[in-house]
Enzyme design. Structure first.
Site, PDB file in Angstrom:
ATOM      1  N   ASP A  97       0.849  -1.195   0.000  1.00 34.58           N
ATOM      2  CA  ASP A  97       0.000   0.000   0.000  1.00 34.58           C
ATOM      3  C   ASP A  97       0.885   1.246   0.000  1.00 34.58           C
ATOM      4  O   ASP A  97       2.100   1.151   0.122  1.00 34.58           O
ATOM      5  CB  ASP A  97      -0.940   0.009   1.214  1.00 34.58           C
ATOM      6  CG  ASP A  97      -0.215  -0.354   2.493  1.00 34.58           C
ATOM      7  OD1 ASP A  97       0.961   0.070   2.669  1.00 34.58           O
ATOM      8  OD2 ASP A  97      -0.796  -1.061   3.329  1.00 34.58           O
ATOM      9  N   ASP A  99       1.543   5.038   1.634  1.00 32.03           N
ATOM     10  CA  ASP A  99       1.256   5.978   2.710  1.00 32.03           C
ATOM     11  C   ASP A  99       1.812   7.345   2.340  1.00 32.03           C
ATOM     12  O   ASP A  99       2.879   7.461   1.735  1.00 32.03           O
ATOM     13  CB  ASP A  99       1.910   5.507   4.021  1.00 32.03           C
ATOM     14  CG  ASP A  99       1.321   4.182   4.487  1.00 32.03           C
ATOM     15  OD1 ASP A  99       0.099   4.001   4.356  1.00 32.03           O
ATOM     16  OD2 ASP A  99       2.088   3.323   4.959  1.00 32.03           O
ATOM     17  N   ASP A 175      10.367   3.755  12.741  1.00 30.34           N
ATOM     18  CA  ASP A 175      11.115   2.653  13.360  1.00 30.34           C
ATOM     19  C   ASP A 175      12.468   2.375  12.683  1.00 30.34           C
ATOM     20  O   ASP A 175      13.521   2.575  13.287  1.00 30.34           O
ATOM     21  CB  ASP A 175      10.259   1.377  13.468  1.00 30.34           C
ATOM     22  CG  ASP A 175       9.510   1.022  12.185  1.00 30.34           C
ATOM     23  OD1 ASP A 175       9.734   1.686  11.149  1.00 30.34           O
ATOM     24  OD2 ASP A 175       8.716   0.062  12.221  1.00 30.34           O
TER      25      ASP A 175
HETATM   26  P1  ATP Z   1       4.105  -2.877   5.076  1.00 33.35           P
HETATM   27  O1  ATP Z   1       4.712  -3.276   3.800  1.00 33.35           O
HETATM   28  O2  ATP Z   1       3.869  -4.022   5.983  1.00 33.35           O
HETATM   29  O3  ATP Z   1       2.906  -1.986   4.941  1.00 33.35           O
HETATM   30  P2  ATP Z   1       5.257  -0.545   6.253  1.00 33.35           P
HETATM   31  O4  ATP Z   1       6.681  -0.193   6.542  1.00 33.35           O
HETATM   32  O5  ATP Z   1       4.521   0.330   5.319  1.00 33.35           O
HETATM   33  O6  ATP Z   1       5.241  -2.047   5.792  1.00 33.35           O
HETATM   34  P3  ATP Z   1       3.179   0.107   8.113  1.00 33.35           P
HETATM   35  O7  ATP Z   1       2.752  -0.654   9.322  1.00 33.35           O
HETATM   36  O8  ATP Z   1       2.245   0.252   6.987  1.00 33.35           O
HETATM   37  O9  ATP Z   1       4.527  -0.600   7.636  1.00 33.35           O
HETATM   38  O10 ATP Z   1       3.652   1.521   8.633  1.00 33.35           O
HETATM   39  C1  ATP Z   1       3.977   2.587   7.745  1.00 33.35           C
HETATM   40  C2  ATP Z   1       5.165   3.337   8.282  1.00 33.35           C
HETATM   41  O11 ATP Z   1       4.871   3.910   9.565  1.00 33.35           O
HETATM   42  C3  ATP Z   1       6.407   2.484   8.504  1.00 33.35           C
HETATM   43  O12 ATP Z   1       7.163   2.330   7.342  1.00 33.35           O
HETATM   44  C4  ATP Z   1       7.140   3.284   9.578  1.00 33.35           C
HETATM   45  O13 ATP Z   1       7.820   4.362   8.988  1.00 33.35           O
HETATM   46  C5  ATP Z   1       6.010   3.838  10.415  1.00 33.35           C
HETATM   47  N1  ATP Z   1       5.689   2.959  11.560  1.00 33.35           N
HETATM   48  C6  ATP Z   1       4.747   1.987  11.591  1.00 33.35           C
HETATM   49  N2  ATP Z   1       4.714   1.374  12.785  1.00 33.35           N
HETATM   50  C7  ATP Z   1       5.656   1.953  13.539  1.00 33.35           C
HETATM   51  C8  ATP Z   1       6.110   1.778  14.880  1.00 33.35           C
HETATM   52  N3  ATP Z   1       5.580   0.852  15.677  1.00 33.35           N
HETATM   53  N4  ATP Z   1       7.104   2.587  15.328  1.00 33.35           N
HETATM   54  C9  ATP Z   1       7.625   3.537  14.529  1.00 33.35           C
HETATM   55  N5  ATP Z   1       7.257   3.740  13.274  1.00 33.35           N
HETATM   56  C10 ATP Z   1       6.279   2.985  12.758  1.00 33.35           C
HETATM   57 MG    MG Z   2       2.419   0.212   4.769  1.00 31.68          MG
END
Ligand code: ATP
Ligand code: MG
Length: 472
Positions: A97, A99, A175
């Site tokens: 997705d 963001d 993170d």
């Molecule tokens: P995915 O491919 O699983 O969606 P993602 O990195 O996009 O991976 P998300 O859970 O969608 O993960 O979160 C989007 C962004 O928000 C992450 O890339 C990170 O920058 C931030 N983020 C999410 N969860 C946390 C957390 N627990 N602590 C700090 N930053 C976070």
């Molecule tokens: Mg994501």
């Protein structure tokens, strides 16, 4: 699985086939959304990687995400693509997705888009909806110091963190370095505040800041480390890896409903087996599934480990083939061994189905304290488990009746898995395969050919025990 699994970087490329090199960075001005003030000074000057030096092409970004970026920009706000979308594009993978991060406040975002809803209590987010696709738009946030809006508990865990901040604060509260890369729609460059580009090139997951502090703030980051490592085939940087076995117990302080969501993400991302092996390697599986870990640690014939591994491999295969996966089946696999062992104890006094039901109740009750599995999944899990005993009765109308049970298919797949792992009789699994693959007429014939079954063994055992008085 020790060390690194082959990832896209093993071909020595970042999507475009070239290693990304930094050019002299140009600085980015700190800007704050209305009403937000800086909590920490912003000493971080990001590297700006210009368009020719990275491989992110607009052609690979969802049209809707582009629309959101352009519309926000047109309304005078900053807007960046961020997080997993940017990371995956840089790796040449298809993002799950997209963001968006912006300096517009949630209410301002809503004013720009008609198709927008504000969600979230912990932090307010804007969801811009285009048919089935939702673009999540988040206002820049800061890692607050424990005053205004956010609260840091004594043990360092953050309870609320909806403090708006600057772009660089937004980057530094994320993170991993590879999750803190921003794609800038104004000039198609990528902004790197924490060395994420180098970590992408090296296939390395590295927490931003002091690892212990970051895990304490949010212990779920430990599971995210394992999830991304498994999914991307990355190594966890030694400093980010070392605290895992020591700090894993902090997961006990995380709401069980959130852990359920994280466990699903770990095991339904197409790399469940790698995730399982890494979780065990870092001592985190025991935190999530204590009864299963105890059963696995006790294994004598390698069966339970083979069973779980094959079950997870199955899940990975189904996801690779774009087939649906069911959380009930996954959790039934993960918790089968403790259920089976406990049921075997109870079978001294109870018939198999009742013993299995009782064992399921006990194992689930303990498991729910850590990972809250919703009822809509625990009910089918129980059925999958108890149906295992009904497969043994193959005479008369019973197999035909079993075939019409709504949980037959899942229970049958489960039986095949048990047989493959050496726990159930392979002959029994073969019989059911043949039985269900045939037409109704042949099924009746197959069932009729089953030799008369003698009484169930547990009954005989019960009769031999004069003190056993329970009715079955
Ligand atoms: P995915 O491919 O699983 O969606 P993602 O990195 O996009 O991976 P998300 O859970 O969608 O993960 O979160 C989007 C962004 O928000 C992450 O890339 C990170 O920058 C931030 N983020 C999410 N969860 C946390 C957390 N627990 N602590 C700090 N930053 C976070
Ligand atoms: Mg994501």
């Amino acid at each position: 699985m020790r060390g690194r699994r082959p990832g896209p970087l093993d071909e020595g490329s970042i999507g475009s086939g070239k290693r990304v090199l930094y050019r002299a960075s140009s600085s980015v001005q700190a800007t704050y959304p209305a009403g937000a003030k800086p909590i920490t000074p912003s000493p971080v000057i990001p590297h700006r990687i210009p368009r020719p030096e990275h491989n992110i092409s607009r052609a690979n970004i969802s049209e809707n995400a582009l629309k959101v970026l352009y519309r926000l920009k047109g309304a005078g706000y900053q807007a960046y693509l961020v997080g997993g979308g940017v990371r995956d594009l840089l790796l040449g993978r298809e993002p799950k997705d997209f963001d968006v991060a912006t300096d517009a406040l949630p209410e301002e975002v809503r004013r720009v888009f008609r198709n927008c809803r504000l969600i979230g209590r912990r932090f307010r987010l804007a969801h811009v909806r285009f048919g089935r696709e939702i673009i999540e738009v988040a206002t820049f946030r800061a890692q607050h110091a424990g005053d205004e809006g956010g609260r840091v508990l004594e043990d360092g865990m953050i309870m609320r963190d909806n403090v708006y901040g600057s772009l660089e604060e937004d980057a530094l509260r994320r993170d991993f370095t590879v999750n803190a890369l921003y794609y800038d729609i104004t000039d198609f460059s990528v902004l790197d505040f924490a060395g994420g580009m180098a970590d992408i090139a090296e296939g390395r997951l590295r927490l931003i800041g002091d690892p212990e502090t970051r895990y304490r703030e949010d212990p779920v980051r430990m599971l995210r480390a394992v999830r991304f490592a498994a999914k991307l085939g990355f190594n966890i940087d030694p400093a980010s890896e070392a605290p895992l076995p020591v700090m894993g117990h902090l997961l006990q302080g995380v709401p069980a409903a959130r852990l359920f969501e994280e466990v699903l993400k770990l095991f339904h991302a197409g790399t469940a087996l790698a995730a399982f092996e890494r979780l065990r390697h870092h001592g985190l599986f025991a935190q999530l599934f204590p009864a299963s870990e105890a059963a696995l640690a006790r294994e004598q014939f390698d069966f339970p480990l083979t069973f779980v591994a094959r079950g997870l491999e199955n899940t990975d295969r189904r996801i690779a083939e774009a087939k649906p996966v069911n959380p009930a089946f996954l959790f039934a696999v993960l918790l089968w061994e403790p259920v089976r062992l406990r049921a075997a104890e109870l079978m001294a006094d109870e018939p198999p189905v009742a013993a299995t039901q009782q064992a399921a109740t006990e194992v689930l009750a303990r498991q729910q304290g850590v990972v809250a599995i919703p009822r809509r999944f625990t009910l089918p899990m129980r059925e999958i488990w108890t149906l295992q005993h009904r497969f043994e009765f193959r005479q008369g109308k019973r197999p035909l009746r079993l075939l019409t049970h709504p949980r037959f298919r899942a229970a049958y797949d489960f039986l095949v898995l048990r047989a493959e792992a050496g726990e159930a009789d392979p002959e029994l699994a073969r019989w059911w395969t043949e039985f269900q693959e045939n037409d109704p007429e042949a099924r009746t014939r197959i069932a009729a050919a089953v030799p008369k079954q003698r009484r169930r063994r547990p009954r005989r055992r019960r009769r031999a025990r004069p003190e056993a008085g329970a009715e079955g």
